[in-house]
Design a protein around this motif. Structure first.
Motif, PDB file in Angstrom:
ATOM      1  N   ALA A 277     -22.182 -13.452 -13.252  1.00 33.96           N
ATOM      2  CA  ALA A 277     -21.073 -14.283 -13.725  1.00 33.96           C
ATOM      3  C   ALA A 277     -20.266 -13.509 -14.758  1.00 33.96           C
ATOM      4  N   LYS A 278     -19.033 -13.866 -14.953  1.00 34.45           N
ATOM      5  CA  LYS A 278     -18.169 -13.157 -15.883  1.00 34.45           C
ATOM      6  C   LYS A 278     -18.741 -13.249 -17.292  1.00 34.45           C
ATOM      7  N   GLY A 279     -18.870 -12.078 -17.936  1.00 35.12           N
ATOM      8  CA  GLY A 279     -19.414 -12.022 -19.290  1.00 35.12           C
ATOM      9  C   GLY A 279     -20.916 -11.944 -19.353  1.00 35.12           C
ATOM     10  N   GLU A 280     -21.611 -12.063 -18.213  1.00 32.77           N
ATOM     11  CA  GLU A 280     -23.072 -12.003 -18.207  1.00 32.77           C
ATOM     12  C   GLU A 280     -23.530 -10.548 -18.194  1.00 32.77           C
ATOM     13  N   LYS A 281     -24.396 -10.194 -19.103  1.00 32.93           N
ATOM     14  CA  LYS A 281     -24.887  -8.821 -19.236  1.00 32.93           C
ATOM     15  C   LYS A 281     -26.025  -8.582 -18.254  1.00 32.93           C
ATOM     16  N   PRO A 282     -25.970  -7.504 -17.458  1.00 31.80           N
ATOM     17  CA  PRO A 282     -27.048  -7.259 -16.483  1.00 31.80           C
ATOM     18  C   PRO A 282     -28.356  -6.850 -17.168  1.00 31.80           C
TER      19      PRO A 282
END
Length: 708
Positions: free
Chosen positions: A567-572
């Motif tokens: 999702a946008k802004g989610e850090k892997p």
């Protein structure tokens, strides 16, 4: 047969002495090692005393007839089509002369290996001229061994003229051809030596032919210990369990090949040596010679070991050359019931036909290669399996497998295996939901642009995301009072596929991706992973354990970043994954070597890894160099360089126009990962989930992935 007095050389018109041709050695000098070192090539001339006719070796696809393996430590010196063996004993004037012969030597053996159509024809009392044969120690004696440079010339005894005539016309046609040839003085020496020798000690023609023909009447007597029986004679390959025990006129030793025979003595695991009252002598033969300082029985336990009694001439070399942990080949070993009448034993006695011939030889460390005797490999596989099984049994005995007992008890108390219970239904529902989510993620992953140069196995399996794998798994159970309890599991033994990209690696330098370790006897096994099967024996590592020849193994780790859609802004999420030796071989398609000394292999490794991680190494090297430069400037109280100076310092004036990469650029790829647990030390008692002072740590490893 009564000996007869031979006429002197002078009465036969033969000169009393004639020097050997240049580059030739007398047989007595070779046996005594005078000016002749083991492993060197020598040339000799001798009369045939006895002959063992050519027989096929195991390398030819035929039987080796109990003559020992065709593969030897110096096999690299032989050509690929060598598949027949002949042994002859040669003597010369140095052996014939009572004043020069020493130690009762009767001659020297020549072990000749060559194709059947290249075997020389050797007959009664023929003279053999040998050039460039290798001096070797074989069965604790000095002998000669043929190699690709050896040239052999045979002179027919009946056609050798009286000296000073040349023996050139007596030379038999040679089946093969060699670059070397016979000089005139060598032909002349053959005539002189043959007619000047005292041949009374040589066997007569009928005895010679009988012994030569009898050498063909042999069979392959190789057997495993599990198949030996009373009254039989066998050839064996075994490991020595304990050092030989000296009984003055004989010696005893315990051996095993890790197979079980119901007629062997049973060594109990739970009975100590102090309780049995004997050390390596269950029948009490050596009570008067017991050594109270020796340790107890080292294993293997059960009925897997044979007590072997060796008489002279085998006992002396057995005491001096054989040690516990070594491997030996035994020939023509007699098996029969011992004095107690209840257990089989082995007996090695003098060979009446060849009294000086030893019935065993030690398998050298140099033979533990990929081309090792297949029967030796099978023994090592059985030993490795025994070590693993013994370790498991000891762990079970110590109570480390109580969880299995608990599970078995729960099943006995009436849990149904046919109809799903509430817990199983919830698990099925979660699996269905996960499958739907995974289907959506797989559709999104098609747009990732995965690296097609990296492939992994099990492509039909769904791709998992790191967040699902890294989330702790809990185990629910219901207490007796009806309360539900949740227990967090430190790790789960699972394998999965994931879309990842490499963002870091360890060690820092590619030269350190391969590590050296001391070679092991198990390295010749194809499926051996380099671990220590006997690591539970309590022996600590010392500097000596790292000395000697080394073998190199891959050993590195990669930091992987989840490349699944986010999702946008989610850090892997990121994990570190180990790459062991076998999986690294598959990954980079290269065998590990000393990368510090092999720049060509290092370049190939760098090229393969570039396909895997793009410009990651270049970025990390620039980052690491900048870090070291910052430390250096801080220590020297130097101001930070401006951009132009920094560029020149890092790249040199000729590369000042090329800036190092600012960002890692690589493609994601699909790989197979395995999660498992390691037991480590833990000082915090609240974190000890694996016993006192121990806890489990979750780790990952890469498997089944390859760069094409």
């Amino acid at each position: 047969m009564a000996s007869r007095e031979a006429p002197s050389p002078a009465s036969r018109g033969v000169s009393a002495n004639k020097p050997l041709p240049p580059t030739f050695k007398s047989i007595q000098d070779v046996l005594n090692g005078e000016g002749v070192a083991k492993g060197t090539l020598v040339s000799v001339i001798g009369v045939v005393r006895d002959l063992r006719r050519p027989i096929p070796t195991r390398n030819s696809g035929g039987s080796n007839h109990g003559r020992g393996p065709a593969r030897r430590a110096d096999q690299s010196s032989l050509t690929a089509n060598i598949d027949w063996k002949c042994v002859m004993t040669l003597c010369d004037k140095s052996i014939d002369d009572e004043n020069t012969a020493q130690n009762g030597a009767t001659g020297i053996e020549l072990h000749l290996f060559c194709p059947q159509n290249a075997m020389p024809e050797v007959g009664f009392r023929d003279v053999v001229l040998i050039k460039s044969a290798k001096v070797q120690d074989y069965r604790f004696g000095t002998s000669l061994l043929s190699n690709y440079r050896t040239a052999i010339y045979v002179y027919s005894a009946s056609a050798i003229p009286m000296p000073p005539k040349s023996a050139k016309d007596a030379l038999k046609p040679r089946p093969g051809s060699k670059a070397s040839h016979v000089e005139d003085d060598e032909h002349e020496y053959v005539s002189w030596m043959y007619h000047s020798m005292n041949k009374d000690s040589l066997p007569e023609a009928d005895v010679f032919e009988e012994q030569a023909n009898r050498s063909l009447n042999v069979r392959d007597k190789f057997s495993l210990l599990k198949d030996v029986g009373d009254g039989g004679f066998y050839d064996l390959i075994v490991e020595v369990i304990k050092d030989p025990y000296d009984l003055l006129d004989k010696a005893t030793v315990w051996v095993t090949d890790y197979t079980e025979n119901k007629h062997f003595y049973h060594h109990s695991w739970d009975i100590s040596n102090a309780e049995s009252g004997r050390d390596g002598d269950p029948y009490g033969y050596t009570t008067a010679f017991e050594n109270p300082t020796t340790k107890g029985w080292p294993g293997p336990y059960g009925k897997q070991c044979l007590q072997l009694t060796c008489y002279e001439p085998h006992a002396s070399p057995l005491r001096s050359q054989v040690r516990a942990g070594g491997y030996i080949r035994l020939r023509n070993l007699q098996i029969k019931y011992g004095r107690n009448g209840g257990n089989l034993e082995g007996y090695l006695r003098e060979d009446r036909a060849y009294p000086s011939r030893l019935g065993f030889d030690v398998i050298q460390k140099s033979e533990f290669t990929e081309d090792a005797d297949s029967r030796l490999k099978d023994l090592l596989k059985r030993k490795l399996e025994y070590k693993k099984k013994l370790k498991q049994q000891k762990e079970a005995f110590a109570g480390l497998e109580n969880t299995k007992a608990v599970g078995a008890k729960r099943k006995d108390n009436g849990e149904s295996a046919t109809k799903p219970n509430a817990k199983q239904r919830r698990k099925i529902q979660r699996a269905q939901r996960d499958q739907e989510v995974q289907k959506e993620k797989t559709q999104k992953a098609e747009s990732l642009g995965l690296n097609k140069q990296v492939r992994c196995e099990s492509e039909d399996q769904p791709v998992s995301s790191f967040d699902r794998i890294l989330n702790g798994v809990s185990w629910r159970r219901t207490r007796e009072n009806g309360e539900e309890e949740h227990l967090a599991l430190p790790f789960t033994n699972i394998k999965f596929r994931a879309n990842v990209r490499v963002v870091d690696f360890r060690p820092r330098r590619l030269e350190d991706f391969a590590a050296g370790r001391k070679m092991s006897e198990y390295d010749c096994l194809e499926d051996y992973d380099g671990g220590s099967a006997s690591g539970s024996d309590g022996q600590s590592e010392t500097l000596d354990s790292f000395a000697g020849p080394k073998t190199w193994e891959w050993r590195f780790a990669l930091e992987l970043e989840d490349a699944s859609p986010k999702a946008k802004g989610e850090k892997p999420e990121r994990i570190w994954a180990l790459v062991d030796n076998i999986e690294a071989q598959q990954l980079v398609n290269l065998d590990a070597v000393d990368l510090q000394a092999n720049q060509e292999q290092l370049s190939q490794l760098r090229e393969q890894l570039f396909k895997l991680w793009g410009n990651l190494e270049e970025c990390k090297r620039h980052e690491y160099d900048a870090h070291l430069e910052s430390i250096r400037r801080t220590k020297l109280h130097m101001p930070p360089p401006d951009s132009s100076d920094n560029e020149i310092e890092e790249n040199g004036p000729e590369q000042a126009g090329r800036r190092p990469p600012d960002k890692v650029s690589n493609k994601p790829f699909t790989c197979c990962l395995q999660q498992y647990g390691l037991e480590i030390s833990e000082a915090d008692p609240t974190k000890c989930d694996s016993g006192e002072g121990k806890r489990y740590q979750r780790v990952f490893k890469i498997f089944g992935t390859a760069v094409r």
